[in-house]
Structure formats: structure tokens, C-alpha cells
Motif scaffolding. Sequence first.
Motif, mmCIF file in Angstrom:
data_model
loop_
_atom_site.group_PDB
_atom_site.id
_atom_site.type_symbol
_atom_site.label_atom_id
_atom_site.label_comp_id
_atom_site.label_asym_id
_atom_site.label_seq_id
_atom_site.Cartn_x
_atom_site.Cartn_y
_atom_site.Cartn_z
ATOM 1 N N TYR A 1 22.183 44.934 42.824
ATOM 2 C CA TYR A 1 22.474 44.495 41.459
ATOM 3 C C TYR A 1 22.262 42.994 41.288
ATOM 4 C CZ TYR A 1 24.799 49.046 41.450
ATOM 5 O OH TYR A 1 25.079 50.386 41.569
ATOM 6 N N ALA B 1 36.438 49.813 38.261
ATOM 7 C CA ALA B 1 35.009 50.139 38.401
ATOM 8 C C ALA B 1 34.836 51.577 38.879
ATOM 9 C CB ALA B 1 34.333 49.175 39.369
ATOM 10 N N ALA B 2 35.699 51.998 39.795
ATOM 11 C CA ALA B 2 35.595 53.362 40.333
ATOM 12 C C ALA B 2 35.782 54.414 39.248
ATOM 13 C CB ALA B 2 36.614 53.570 41.458
ATOM 14 N N CYS B 3 36.435 54.029 38.164
ATOM 15 C CA CYS B 3 36.597 54.956 37.032
ATOM 16 C C CYS B 3 35.278 55.183 36.296
ATOM 17 C CB CYS B 3 37.636 54.426 36.053
ATOM 18 S SG CYS B 3 39.299 54.410 36.721
ATOM 19 N N ASN C 1 41.644 44.909 44.386
ATOM 20 C CA ASN C 1 41.636 46.370 44.335
ATOM 21 C C ASN C 1 41.764 46.903 42.912
ATOM 22 O OD1 ASN C 1 44.282 45.581 44.126
ATOM 23 N ND2 ASN C 1 45.108 47.273 45.357
ATOM 24 N N LEU D 1 29.268 41.718 38.550
ATOM 25 C CA LEU D 1 27.853 42.065 38.798
ATOM 26 C C LEU D 1 27.697 42.743 40.148
ATOM 27 C CD1 LEU D 1 25.884 38.905 37.565
ATOM 28 C CD2 LEU D 1 26.076 41.115 36.406
ATOM 29 N N ARG D 2 28.412 42.232 41.147
ATOM 30 C CA ARG D 2 28.312 42.812 42.495
ATOM 31 C C ARG D 2 28.769 44.261 42.517
ATOM 32 N NH1 ARG D 2 30.628 37.766 46.180
ATOM 33 N NH2 ARG D 2 28.640 36.646 46.316
ATOM 34 N N LEU D 3 29.623 44.628 41.586
ATOM 35 C CA LEU D 3 30.100 46.016 41.517
ATOM 36 C C LEU D 3 29.237 46.861 40.586
ATOM 37 C CD1 LEU D 3 33.973 45.492 41.499
ATOM 38 C CD2 LEU D 3 32.445 45.850 43.442
ATOM 39 N N GLY D 4 28.089 46.321 40.197
ATOM 40 C CA GLY D 4 27.163 47.099 39.374
ATOM 41 C C GLY D 4 27.528 47.115 37.903
ATOM 42 N N ALA E 1 41.051 53.654 45.668
ATOM 43 C CA ALA E 1 40.627 52.294 45.315
ATOM 44 C C ALA E 1 41.821 51.362 45.156
ATOM 45 C CB ALA E 1 39.800 52.321 44.031
ATOM 46 N N TYR F 1 42.517 47.608 53.193
ATOM 47 C CA TYR F 1 43.720 48.226 52.608
ATOM 48 C C TYR F 1 43.578 49.718 52.355
ATOM 49 C CZ TYR F 1 41.449 48.080 47.999
ATOM 50 O OH TYR F 1 40.600 48.271 46.961
ATOM 51 N N ASN G 1 22.926 43.732 48.188
ATOM 52 C CA ASN G 1 23.414 44.093 46.852
ATOM 53 C C ASN G 1 22.231 44.161 45.882
ATOM 54 O OD1 ASN G 1 24.525 43.889 44.129
ATOM 55 N ND2 ASN G 1 26.483 43.660 45.187
ATOM 56 N N GLY H 1 32.708 54.058 42.472
ATOM 57 C CA GLY H 1 32.400 55.098 41.502
ATOM 58 C C GLY H 1 31.039 55.743 41.700
ATOM 59 N N TYR I 1 27.591 45.736 34.181
ATOM 60 C CA TYR I 1 26.898 44.823 33.268
ATOM 61 C C TYR I 1 27.919 43.830 32.725
ATOM 62 C CZ TYR I 1 22.471 47.411 32.912
ATOM 63 O OH TYR I 1 21.260 47.987 33.163
ATOM 64 N N ARG J 1 21.458 42.464 34.774
ATOM 65 C CA ARG J 1 22.713 43.022 34.239
ATOM 66 C C ARG J 1 23.554 41.982 33.505
ATOM 67 N NH1 ARG J 1 24.275 48.699 36.704
ATOM 68 N NH2 ARG J 1 22.134 49.418 36.876
ATOM 69 N N GLN K 1 38.243 46.911 41.612
ATOM 70 C CA GLN K 1 37.548 47.999 42.307
ATOM 71 C C GLN K 1 37.937 49.346 41.685
ATOM 72 O OE1 GLN K 1 35.527 47.936 45.202
ATOM 73 N NE2 GLN K 1 35.730 45.830 45.879
ATOM 74 N N ALA K 2 39.234 49.519 41.459
ATOM 75 C CA ALA K 2 39.714 50.797 40.927
ATOM 76 C C ALA K 2 39.191 51.033 39.517
ATOM 77 C CB ALA K 2 41.246 50.826 40.944
ATOM 78 N N LEU L 1 30.321 37.061 38.706
ATOM 79 C CA LEU L 1 29.730 37.476 39.975
ATOM 80 C C LEU L 1 30.465 38.678 40.566
ATOM 81 C CD1 LEU L 1 27.565 36.781 42.064
ATOM 82 C CD2 LEU L 1 29.213 35.251 43.170
#
Lengths: 585, 585
Positions: B34, A217-219, A211, A237-240, B15, B60, B32, B329, A242, A269, A214-215, A234
Motif C-alpha cells: 500500500y 481496520a479488521a472490521c 490494537n 495507509l500501512r493498514l490498507g 485484534a 498481544y 507493504n 481484515g 484510504y 491511497r 487494528q481492530a 502513515l
Amino acid sequence: MNENENENKKLLDVALGRMPGDLAIVNARLLNVYTGEILDNQSVCTCGERIACAGPDVGYVIGDGTTVIDAGGATLIPGFIDGHAHVAASFTAGEFVKYAARGGTTTIVTETMEPYAVAGINGVLDFLASLKDQPIKFFATAPAMVSTSRAAMGIDPTDLETLLGQEEIVGLGESYWQAVLQNPDVFLPIFAATTAHGKLLEGHSAGARGNKLQAYAACGVSSCHEPIKAEEVLDRLRLGIYVMIREGSIRRDLAEIAGIKDMVADTRRLILTTDGVSPADLMAMGYMEYLVQKAIDCGFDPVTAVQMATLNVAEHFGLDDRIGGIAPGKTADLVLIPDPQTIRAMVVVSRGRIIARDGKLEEAPRKHAFAAESLNTIRIPKTVEPSDFGLAYTGDGDTAACRVIEMVTDLVTREVRLDLPVTDGEIKTDRANDLVKIAAIDRATVPGKCFTGLIKGFGMRSGAMACSAAWDTSCVIVVGADETDMALCVNRIRDMQGGVVVCDAGRVAAELAMPVFGLISELPLEELVVRLKTIQQAAADLGVSFPDPLLTLIALTGAAIPFLRICEEGLVNFKDGRTVDLMID
Amino acid sequence: MNENENENKKLLDVALGRMPGDLAIVNARLLNVYTGEILDNQSVCTCGERIACAGPDVGYVIGDGTTVIDAGGATLIPGFIDGHAHVAASFTAGEFVKYAARGGTTTIVTETMEPYAVAGINGVLDFLASLKDQPIKFFATAPAMVSTSRAAMGIDPTDLETLLGQEEIVGLGESYWQAVLQNPDVFLPIFAATTAHGKLLEGHSAGARGNKLQAYAACGVSSCHEPIKAEEVLDRLRLGIYVMIREGSIRRDLAEIAGIKDMVADTRRLILTTDGVSPADLMAMGYMEYLVQKAIDCGFDPVTAVQMATLNVAEHFGLDDRIGGIAPGKTADLVLIPDPQTIRAMVVVSRGRIIARDGKLEEAPRKHAFAAESLNTIRIPKTVEPSDFGLAYTGDGDTAACRVIEMVTDLVTREVRLDLPVTDGEIKTDRANDLVKIAAIDRATVPGKCFTGLIKGFGMRSGAMACSAAWDTSCVIVVGADETDMALCVNRIRDMQGGVVVCDAGRVAAELAMPVFGLISELPLEELVVRLKTIQQAAADLGVSFPDPLLTLIALTGAAIPFLRICEEGLVNFKDGRTVDLMID
């Protein structure tokens, strides 16, 4: 029509065959980064700084005055781009260019936190000025300014706006993930200001997972150059994100990470980066060409390897309208190599000009005259005394419970808690057990503010060593087995307005002036390498046996390396970002 | 903290698992875009309009108040993006959304030349306003304004600046290559102004090759949606141009072009687009989901097919920081489909809200109230008389040498030169040999200005047909076998403030009002399709047998289709862009 429009019109006329081009490279194989093809019998012709045409038949643009290079079947690739460099580190941009350009690097994106921490916005602007009008191009990121020092934490909003308004600023520089998650009130507004300009957020997610990753990346963070395993690549990359595979002087992760090539179907990427190189490595190994060759040697397809240092980087930074590929209208940044498997620059063309041939630079870098303000950044108000490094104990009893920095590797530390003897109201060090003093003295943000602590496992048996290029802060960092030598080191740095000094028994054993921002030597790279070896030897003579004692020293203030760090405000616990005292209550 | 910063902070908190998310889709396969992977057992959770986390374990963030959709192993993909649409065409954005959204399209990039030509900058701004606050997102390009009419050629620089300052304007719209190469003084400054804003130049290089394609690329054009053969796709990809494979109502090129998949190693610059759809096609076939399914049916790998309608489009427009992939994001634009091979939207999420389920829209489009100015754009100053379409011959002799538009296909024309009889000082048409009159009457730029010419092969035996939605100009276009019917058509359009009218024997046979800009009907799409069929039937009753007579009619003023076109200034030779007269000197 203004000058740009004239250039555009000329480019069009050359492409149409109405006037001859400037430089034609004919009879080449062309590695096309857009399609992933390697095409035989290709030619490219330039007009001014740009490519006018590229394809099987550009003979129609060759005329009187066109310089023609017959590639003889050699392979043409785009100039390399390093997407994450630290150019404000120990040597000038001009010296950097000397070695980077001849290997085929034509664009560098650099961080700027180093001059910002010690010389503010004017320092960054002067640094940026030093990057202009060089044989190769530089872009830069605005400093996010994650620091161990609360006083230095977070770039000033006005300064950020100033920088984001500059064309060469492509985004916000690396913001270490822990600091962002620990201080969202500081960093989310900085992020929002950056993205409002349509610019990027460079990331630094070392060790983040689950998490927390994830957090982060969410920024909106768009890159990371910190993975040390293929699985971490990996995950990102899966979270987009680079991923910049790092292969430089701080770490060499490429061989370990190369397995990623078999784990994903799409490598667009993936990027190769140095994250900075030492003078010795730059001289001995070269720059981006070394990384691309190593990627091929690690099993990456040559097309993919070249894409990772050209198109992918350009796309990440939204610069692919200008650089990263060989096509009409793009900047003429070209490298001729023997074949797609052999990354050795025979000819390097940058903005349409031949800047290097067979490893020799043909266009000299520009030497920048830095502003007086940039050359006077050690603002420690008065001479430092040995007694400034005293550790007075005001409590009862004859031992003090202390937090001590212990070296785990040459970069990673941990906190150990020791009960130390107190004599005459002073906490005592224990040289025999490798417990000596460490101090951070601010030289720019709160000049003269000093914090002294203790460090174990540094190996120093006598003397002291100090440097004004302490990471992520505006501190002079000093480690010493002797307070007199500590003071001597710091005062010598103050006199030189920056540098690194090793002292022993009351005299200077080795020193190097770094007068530019207190960070950068103006020596030629060849001399600098020799001088840095004398520093290393002098440190070794004191007992310090790390591979690069200077790197170990200046990283002790770093905000991105676990676990217990130091700054002028105190010790900093990496896990929660809190500043704590030497003594445990 | 402002509202955005609050949203950013909330996203971070979700997140991190500190507060529950809004919408979770669990137990999905995730395509995916990406990495090119298809991953089982994945979940996604949103916060507001954005994705908070995506991965194997997002449990979660599920709490009270989280809407949970169990995908039951169905496949989750990003919402589709159409990168080149013409939304200002015959029906409103709201009606467009009704059918586009339910199939999984969540973003559309549209051209704006249509409202600009007839209603200027205020028209474009009103059109853009009609795209806001809809269940899906719209972006737009500023019109380059290539026109057959010199008076309309090239967007006004002030208008361009106004539009480039708008966040939703992502670049300059399609500029047909011949016009750019023929008028560099007009278009290079427009290009330079656009790139100075860091925005894109959308291209249109139909049929360009060799040095002309090189020259057009050298102008900085970044895309083309006109290739009709795989080799043309390859030519453009090699030059770094994003190729949009067109599959829409104007042309269907996907099946012919699909071979490109075996010709390149890298497909990142391939995109699927409609280039506009007719009301009937939109209702019958759907929108981007049809294209993606067809790409798969043509042999594209499902991952590649989805990338061509999501990530690749987003990257082209520099929107991949926000859309085009499923990652923390990014905007929560999600489509649940049965499996990667079956592109049928079971659930469509747009900006975090469920907008469609099983082909049924769950969020109604907004109906926009257009400005009075946008509803009064037929500014022909006075009633048109049959005599306005006279072809007076002032020369000697009893025949006149004339340039005549001849239909080659339903869209392509050619110039034929005919010696036509002159009676009572008037050049005569020849209905028996399918030679009738054509006229273009300006309604906005130089209102009332009219040019009458001759057309062969249109099939019209009697009556007339006119429309105010003539391509690339601000003309009402009319073709007629009878001047009285021609005048009746135009006057009826003037009364209705826009539309299409078919007249025969002095009465209206069929008509459709298009009051918005004289381009767009406000009818529901279902009714519009029925009405357009009556128009088509009425045209067929006059003898016009093209598949879509209205399309054939309005394309006659188009600046991008060879070879002889018409506007209020005269006939336009496509090859050199020159305006010429009916009569040959």
C-alpha cells in the motif's frame, strides 16, 4: 437496441471516425492521471455524456456540429471528486452546485445520516432525489447511524437494504470507531450487509491507534478522513486504509499532514476531501479546486495533487470505470486550467456539457421540490414551557453532585463533577461562573422526549440559542441562561419547522428557518451567509465567543467528538458510550 | 448471529487482544504494497481465514494455541494473484494447484470459454465447481465467446446472467477487439449486461492502435494482456487500461516490455500475468513467482514487481477489499521469501493455513468428480470416413482456384491463393510441396458438421494429427497428409471422448485422452508432461517441426491470431471476420 445500447453504438462510431463528436477540446496539455505524465498537444472529443477519444490526434472525429474549444496550450485535467461531503447541511444541493461546479468539481459523494436521523428512509430518498439531474453528479453513502441516542443507534436493516439497492449508494457512511468497537452486535451485521452488496465501509478513526486501530481496520473499514498528523496518515495507509486528507470548515489538516508525501513511495491511497464546507467558506474559498491548489502549495507534485482529487477517489469507490480520468468510455468530466500548478477552472465540462466558464456557471442547478413529509419534521407534540427545563432534585441535602459538560475547545468537551446548590428542590445554575442549562429535545425518534443538563464555559450571559440541526441525533439542541428564552427558542423552531433561533429577554434576537428536514435553508447561498452572520452576532451579543457558535452548539450532540455529550436520553460518556444521568448517585 | 458474523466478531476480539490468534509470523521484514515501504521487525497474526493484525507489535495476540513462525528477518509479501489464466487447459485445477501454490500463488482468475464452447453453461458450472474448496482461491470470468464459428459467436444472454450472478465471476472474459468492432450488435449488449452487474470487461487488443484502440477502449474494456512492446503498453495505460504484461507459455513479453518502468511515473495499472502455462513450463519454471523474479531481474524495483502481482491485480478486479495486501481484515494469503530481491517461497499461507513450505505442498488439492455430461462432449454422431475429407470440385476445367492457409510462424498464418490440379473431380494435395489437408469437425454446437480445407507449411509428410481442444470453437481439428489417418485420428478421439491423437500408416502413433470436456487430461502433471513429449515426438516423426506442434494445431481455429483460420463453417478471414469457402468464385 435500447437507449443505452444506442448510446454505446454511437460512442463507438464516433471513436472510429464514422460520425463526428459533440465537443472537442484541442491543443491542450493533458495531465494523465493513469500514467502520471503531462503530455503536450493533446485533444479530447466527446459523444453525449462520454469521452469518445483522447490523444494526440482526434482531428478525425471533428466534423460539422462538433463544438471545438482551442485550449491554446492550457492544461486539461479530470473533474474533481469530493469523496466525503455533508451536502445535507444548511443549504440545498442546488446552492452547493452553484459554487462547487464552477471551480471544477463534477462529482460529490455525500453522507446521508442527517436526513435519516430526522426523517428516516423517506427523508433520505427525498434527499437523494434532490441530488439527481443536477449539472454535476452525486453519489451517497447509506447512514451507519452512530448516535449519542440509543434509540437512534444503527440504521434499520430494512432501510439499509433499500438504500444498498440504489445505484448511487456506494457504501456505508462513516461509522465512528469507538461506537463500532463498543457495539459490535449493532454494527458488524450492518457492515456485513453492506459488503454483501459489494459496497464500501467508510470509516472514521479519529485518534485510534494500536490494537484499536487494528481492530477497526479488521472490521473491513476502507477509509478515514480524520488524521491530523502525518504519522496518523502513515499508520492508516500501512493498514490498507484510504486516507482522506481533510481540508474543510470543520478542520484544516492539509498543511500539517503534507509531510506524508515524503514518507511513502506510493500515494495511490491518499485523497483530498472537505468533510463539508460552511456557506461562507464555500463562497469565499471555493471547493475542491482550493484543496488541490493548497496541496500543490504545500509541496505535493501537481500530478499527485490532481490524482488525490480524481483517480484515487474514483478507485476508492470503485467508480474508476466511469470517472476519475480522461480516457475513452469515461464520463466527460473535464476541467481546463492555465497550467498544472495553477488550479483555476477556465472551462468545466460535466457529462459532456460545458457547465461553467471562467468562474461563471452556464447551467443552472435544478431546484428540488421537497415532499411535505420532508418539510414537517419538528414533531415536538406540544408547546414547550420554561418549566420543562427544570432540574428537580429529589435527594436529601442542599447540594447535588452533578456531571457537567465543560467546553475545552469550541468542539471538545470534558466531564466535570460539581456539587451544586439546591433551592426549593431545584438545582441552580450559576451564570456568574458561566454555568448554564443545556437541553436536547427529540423531534422525530421519540418526539418531545427531553433531557436537561448543565454546561460550563459556553460564555452565555443571558438569553438562549437553539437549533434543530443537532449532529447525529433527531434533537433540537438548546443552551440557555434563561428558561423562558430557552422555551421561546424551541417553540419558534417548532413554528418554523426547523432552524436556528437566538432569543434574549423574551424576544427573538435572530433566526433562520431551515424547513427542509429542519436542517436546510432554502435561501440562496449569498443570503444565507448574511443571515448566518446575524446569528453569529446575536450569539456574540449573549456572550458566546466561539468562532462559529452555531457549529459549537450543534456539535454538542455529536457522537464522534470527546468527551461528554448530550442527547434526549441523557449525558453520554464518549469513552465507554454509556448514557448517564446529570446527578451522580 | 450467523456464522459469518461469529467469524467477524472473533476477528475483532483477536485484534483487540481479547483472545489469541491462530497463526503468527513474527520477526519479518514486511513489504507493504500500500505504501511501497519495506519495514523491519514486523509481525502478522491471523484469525481463521483472515489477518487480525499486522504491524510492529502483535505480541498481544499470541497465546496458547497460537502457532508461531519466527521469520528470522525473512521478508513477508502478499500471496501472488494471476489475473489472466486458462485453467481449463490440458490438466485439472488440482494439478495446477500442486505447482502454483507451492511457489506462492494464492489466487487465480481464469477464463472459462473453453468449457463453454464445448459443454455450455453446465460445463462452465461444473468447471467452476472443480475450482472450489482448493488450497488456493479461484475467480473466473464469464466467456465473451468470440469464435471463428458464427454458430458459437457470443455468449447466450441467459447463460451470461446465470454466470454474472455467481460471486466468483468477476467480469466478462477476453473479447478480441476485431470481433467486437466487427460485431458490435453481438458484443455491446453483452458488455452492457456485464457492467450492469458492476463487473469488468477483460480485453484483448493485440495490435490495435489509433482510432481502433480508442474505439475498443470506448467500449469500456478495462484490461489488455497482449502488448508486445513497451510503446503498446504505454498507449494502453494512457487510456486507463490495466496492462497485464504476459510471461507464459504462449508468449514471453516481459523482457521486451520492461522498459515501460522508465516511461511512466505511475505503475499502479501494470500487472504480471501468465495467460496460461504449459504443463512442462509449470513444472520446470514454476508460476507467478517466476514472473515476479524475472521482473526484478529485468530491472523493476522489487516493491513494484510485487505490487504488479498482488495489489495492482486485486485493485483491477475490485478484490482489494479481500486480497492483494497484508492488512487487518484481509484474507491471510502470505508468502515468506528470503529477501525482497529473491522470490522463493519458504512458507505459503493461504486463507490462514500453511499450504506449502520450502517448495513442498502441505495441503493436497481436491480431486473433483466431473459430471457425466462433462465427460461426454464429443458428440460427433457417426464414425468418420476418409471420404468425409474429400474436396470435390464441381466447376469446369482441370484446376481450382483455392484459398490456402499458409503457416508464417508457429501461430500466425496467411492466406495464399493457389491454382490446384483437379483429378477425377477432386482437388489434389501436394505433399511434396508441403500442402496437406486440414479439417474442423464440430463436436458440440452443430455436431458432425465438417469443413475441409488446405494448409501449407505445416511440415507433415505422412499421417495425421488431431485434437479436440481446438481454440475458441467446439471443433476437433485435424491436419493430415492421408485421409485414412485423418479419419482414424478423429474416430479415436471420438472413442476416447476427447484428446490428442497422432496416426501414421493406419495406426495410432501416440495419443493422450482428455476426457474432461474433451480438453483436460486427468493424469498427474508429471505423467502428462511425459505423454505430451511422446505426442510431440510422434508429430516430429511425421515431419512437423514446430516447437509445440499441438499448440500450433489447436490454435488454427483461434479467433485472435491473424490471418486465415478455420472452423466447421469454413475459412475465416481475420481482417473482416467473414467466413469464406475454400474455392474462390
